[in-house]
Write a protein that holds these residues in place. Structure first.
Motif, PDB file in Angstrom:
ATOM      1  N   VAL A 165     -66.274  28.765  60.786  1.00  0.00           N
ATOM      2  CA  VAL A 165     -65.770  28.127  59.572  1.00  0.00           C
ATOM      3  C   VAL A 165     -66.305  28.872  58.356  1.00  0.00           C
ATOM      4  N   ILE A 166     -65.769  28.524  57.207  1.00  0.00           N
ATOM      5  CA  ILE A 166     -66.229  29.086  55.944  1.00  0.00           C
ATOM      6  C   ILE A 166     -66.851  27.941  55.150  1.00  0.00           C
ATOM      7  N   LEU A 167     -68.085  28.151  54.699  1.00  0.00           N
ATOM      8  CA  LEU A 167     -68.783  27.156  53.900  1.00  0.00           C
ATOM      9  C   LEU A 167     -68.460  27.399  52.436  1.00  0.00           C
ATOM     10  N   LEU A 168     -68.039  26.353  51.733  1.00  0.00           N
ATOM     11  CA  LEU A 168     -67.848  26.367  50.288  1.00  0.00           C
ATOM     12  C   LEU A 168     -68.794  25.307  49.741  1.00  0.00           C
ATOM     13  N   ARG A 169     -69.796  25.737  48.987  1.00  0.00           N
ATOM     14  CA  ARG A 169     -70.833  24.811  48.518  1.00  0.00           C
ATOM     15  C   ARG A 169     -70.962  24.907  47.004  1.00  0.00           C
ATOM     16  N   THR A 175     -75.549  16.836  41.633  1.00  0.00           N
ATOM     17  CA  THR A 175     -74.445  16.832  42.588  1.00  0.00           C
ATOM     18  C   THR A 175     -74.552  18.023  43.536  1.00  0.00           C
ATOM     19  N   LEU A 176     -74.309  17.740  44.795  1.00  0.00           N
ATOM     20  CA  LEU A 176     -74.202  18.781  45.805  1.00  0.00           C
ATOM     21  C   LEU A 176     -72.974  18.451  46.633  1.00  0.00           C
ATOM     22  N   ALA A 177     -72.051  19.382  46.720  1.00  0.00           N
ATOM     23  CA  ALA A 177     -70.836  19.178  47.512  1.00  0.00           C
ATOM     24  C   ALA A 177     -70.652  20.377  48.419  1.00  0.00           C
ATOM     25  N   ALA A 178     -70.199  20.106  49.626  1.00  0.00           N
ATOM     26  CA  ALA A 178     -69.953  21.197  50.570  1.00  0.00           C
ATOM     27  C   ALA A 178     -68.701  20.886  51.358  1.00  0.00           C
ATOM     28  N   ALA A 179     -67.956  21.921  51.672  1.00  0.00           N
ATOM     29  CA  ALA A 179     -66.762  21.791  52.513  1.00  0.00           C
ATOM     30  C   ALA A 179     -66.810  22.895  53.543  1.00  0.00           C
ATOM     31  N   TYR A 180     -66.456  22.551  54.760  1.00  0.00           N
ATOM     32  CA  TYR A 180     -66.331  23.535  55.830  1.00  0.00           C
ATOM     33  C   TYR A 180     -64.844  23.727  56.080  1.00  0.00           C
ATOM     34  N   LEU A 181     -64.358  24.922  55.806  1.00  0.00           N
ATOM     35  CA  LEU A 181     -62.938  25.215  55.900  1.00  0.00           C
ATOM     36  C   LEU A 181     -62.669  26.108  57.103  1.00  0.00           C
TER      37      LEU A 181
END
Length: 87
Positions: free
Chosen positions: A37-41, A49-55
């Motif tokens: 996956v690709i981590l977008l943090r 705020t801390l946000a992360a998405a695994y795409l």
């Protein structure tokens, strides 16, 4: 936007906007049989705020294309634009 780290060899990009930091990097599969996956943090300490998405790779490509289209709409990279097709 200040580029903090970019290594084409490992695919990691880290950039800062003010105190916020954006990280994009490939992650290995979580377990056997799973896809990478690709981590977008996004870490914005000023807003706490801390946000992360695994795409998955297709989602990352769609996001990249959408960002590029938005950037081109806001400020074209070239004055020679392709005409839009009639609808």
């Amino acid at each position: 936007m200040a580029l903090v780290h970019h290594d084409p060899q490992d695919g990691i990009l880290i950039t800062r906007i003010g105190q916020a930091e954006i990280t994009v990097r490939p992650e290995p599969p979580a377990s056997a049989g799973k896809a990478p996956v690709i981590l977008l943090r996004l870490d914005a300490p000023m807003l706490d705020t801390l946000a992360a998405a695994y795409l998955d790779p297709d989602e990352a490509r769609h996001l990249a294309q959408a960002l590029l289209r938005a950037a081109e709409a806001a400020r074209p990279a070239s004055p020679w634009r392709t005409p839009r097709p009639y609808r």
